[in-house]
Write an enzyme that holds these catalytic residues in place. Sequence first.
Site, mmCIF file in Angstrom:
data_model
loop_
_atom_site.group_PDB
_atom_site.id
_atom_site.type_symbol
_atom_site.label_atom_id
_atom_site.label_comp_id
_atom_site.label_asym_id
_atom_site.label_seq_id
_atom_site.Cartn_x
_atom_site.Cartn_y
_atom_site.Cartn_z
ATOM 1 N N HIS A 193 -9.897 1.474 4.531
ATOM 2 C CA HIS A 193 -8.625 1.564 5.258
ATOM 3 C C HIS A 193 -8.814 2.482 6.464
ATOM 4 O O HIS A 193 -9.550 3.461 6.395
ATOM 5 C CB HIS A 193 -7.533 2.113 4.325
ATOM 6 C CG HIS A 193 -6.171 2.028 4.948
ATOM 7 N ND1 HIS A 193 -5.735 2.941 5.873
ATOM 8 C CD2 HIS A 193 -5.169 1.127 4.798
ATOM 9 C CE1 HIS A 193 -4.511 2.604 6.272
ATOM 10 N NE2 HIS A 193 -4.148 1.506 5.634
ATOM 11 N N ASN A 247 0.878 -1.180 0.000
ATOM 12 C CA ASN A 247 0.000 0.000 0.000
ATOM 13 C C ASN A 247 0.914 1.228 0.000
ATOM 14 O O ASN A 247 1.518 1.549 1.021
ATOM 15 C CB ASN A 247 -0.893 -0.029 1.251
ATOM 16 C CG ASN A 247 -1.722 1.235 1.393
ATOM 17 O OD1 ASN A 247 -1.805 2.041 0.460
ATOM 18 N ND2 ASN A 247 -2.343 1.415 2.550
ATOM 19 N N GLU A 294 -6.286 -5.049 10.053
ATOM 20 C CA GLU A 294 -5.235 -4.096 10.380
ATOM 21 C C GLU A 294 -5.584 -3.374 11.679
ATOM 22 O O GLU A 294 -6.338 -2.386 11.660
ATOM 23 C CB GLU A 294 -5.097 -3.041 9.277
ATOM 24 C CG GLU A 294 -4.699 -3.601 7.933
ATOM 25 C CD GLU A 294 -4.052 -2.508 7.071
ATOM 26 O OE1 GLU A 294 -2.880 -2.659 6.723
ATOM 27 O OE2 GLU A 294 -4.720 -1.509 6.780
ATOM 28 N N GLY A 346 1.788 1.757 11.032
ATOM 29 C CA GLY A 346 2.847 2.763 11.124
ATOM 30 C C GLY A 346 3.573 2.732 12.465
ATOM 31 O O GLY A 346 4.356 3.624 12.771
ATOM 32 N N LYS A 382 0.148 4.286 -0.300
ATOM 33 C CA LYS A 382 -0.448 5.516 0.268
ATOM 34 C C LYS A 382 -0.151 6.705 -0.657
ATOM 35 O O LYS A 382 -0.217 6.550 -1.878
ATOM 36 C CB LYS A 382 0.057 5.725 1.699
ATOM 37 C CG LYS A 382 -0.168 4.469 2.550
ATOM 38 C CD LYS A 382 -0.018 4.673 4.026
ATOM 39 C CE LYS A 382 -0.280 3.343 4.735
ATOM 40 N NZ LYS A 382 -0.294 3.443 6.176
ATOM 41 N N GLY A 434 2.461 -1.289 4.337
ATOM 42 C CA GLY A 434 2.604 0.128 4.032
ATOM 43 C C GLY A 434 4.075 0.487 3.890
ATOM 44 O O GLY A 434 4.691 0.270 2.842
ATOM 45 N N GLY A 435 4.656 0.993 4.958
ATOM 46 C CA GLY A 435 6.034 1.509 4.941
ATOM 47 C C GLY A 435 7.039 0.593 4.250
ATOM 48 O O GLY A 435 7.821 1.038 3.398
#
Length: 258
Positions: free
Chosen positions: A98, A13, A170, A176, A15, A237-238
Amino acid sequence: MDQGHRPQVITGNWKMYKTLDEALTFVRDLLPSIQGIRSTVYLAVPYTLLLPLSKEVGETSLFVGAQNMNDASEGAFTGEIAGKMIKDAGGKFVLLGHSERRRLFHEDNAFINRKVKRAISDQLQPILCIGETKKEREEEQTKEVIRTQLCEGLAGIEPQSLSDLIVAYEPVWAIGAHESATAEVVQEAHRFCREVLSELLSQPLADQIVIQYGGAVTPSNATELLMQSDVDGLLIGGASLSLESFVKIIHDSNQLNP
Ligand code: PGA
């Protein structure tokens, strides 16, 4: 059905990150390093990247999709995007609900439910994101939140049209964060999601549905998370922004594939 029958699906993802140049470089480097792998790899990208990246990936095991869409088929909704536009630009799937959309853009379960319905009618695979906040976990409401988000998010949809649904669990407190939820916490939540899905749909269908975990996934915790029997993939994500860590996680998941 045990985990062996469900494919591993790894979703990045991105973002609101990556320009066209950055994205093309990433994908051109990614493709050769995932050639022949059995895991399926998805990239949820900013809208501007959908068309160029879908052309770039062609017929490979890498698929691009969007991070959100509107629930209407079209209309006077300045700044919004329709499912059929995502499809038109080569998108295969769409993330819906999300926690950043729920929290920052005030999306509720009823709105997300309409988007799931629209995604299905626009032939986009929905990835429904659910998960509790820190406060809800502390107040022991995790199961209630999961149940409500699944039941309301999937309300009024024919079970048969949900056969390719992906659920992404999630926990908001892990997104994060420095550390992911523990494998034990994740397995318990995923098992519960599958129980609710089997009540809502049917046991065989629930056994088939891919449930991804997301929240602070890195190369150092991916394998342990993926080894849990109800964890069928990851939403990252990250760590999906760096080619090195993303490829490492994909290779780790490939080791665990049937
Ligand atoms: P993270 O994000 O991997 O950076 O925690 C996950 C997500 O928001 O989908």
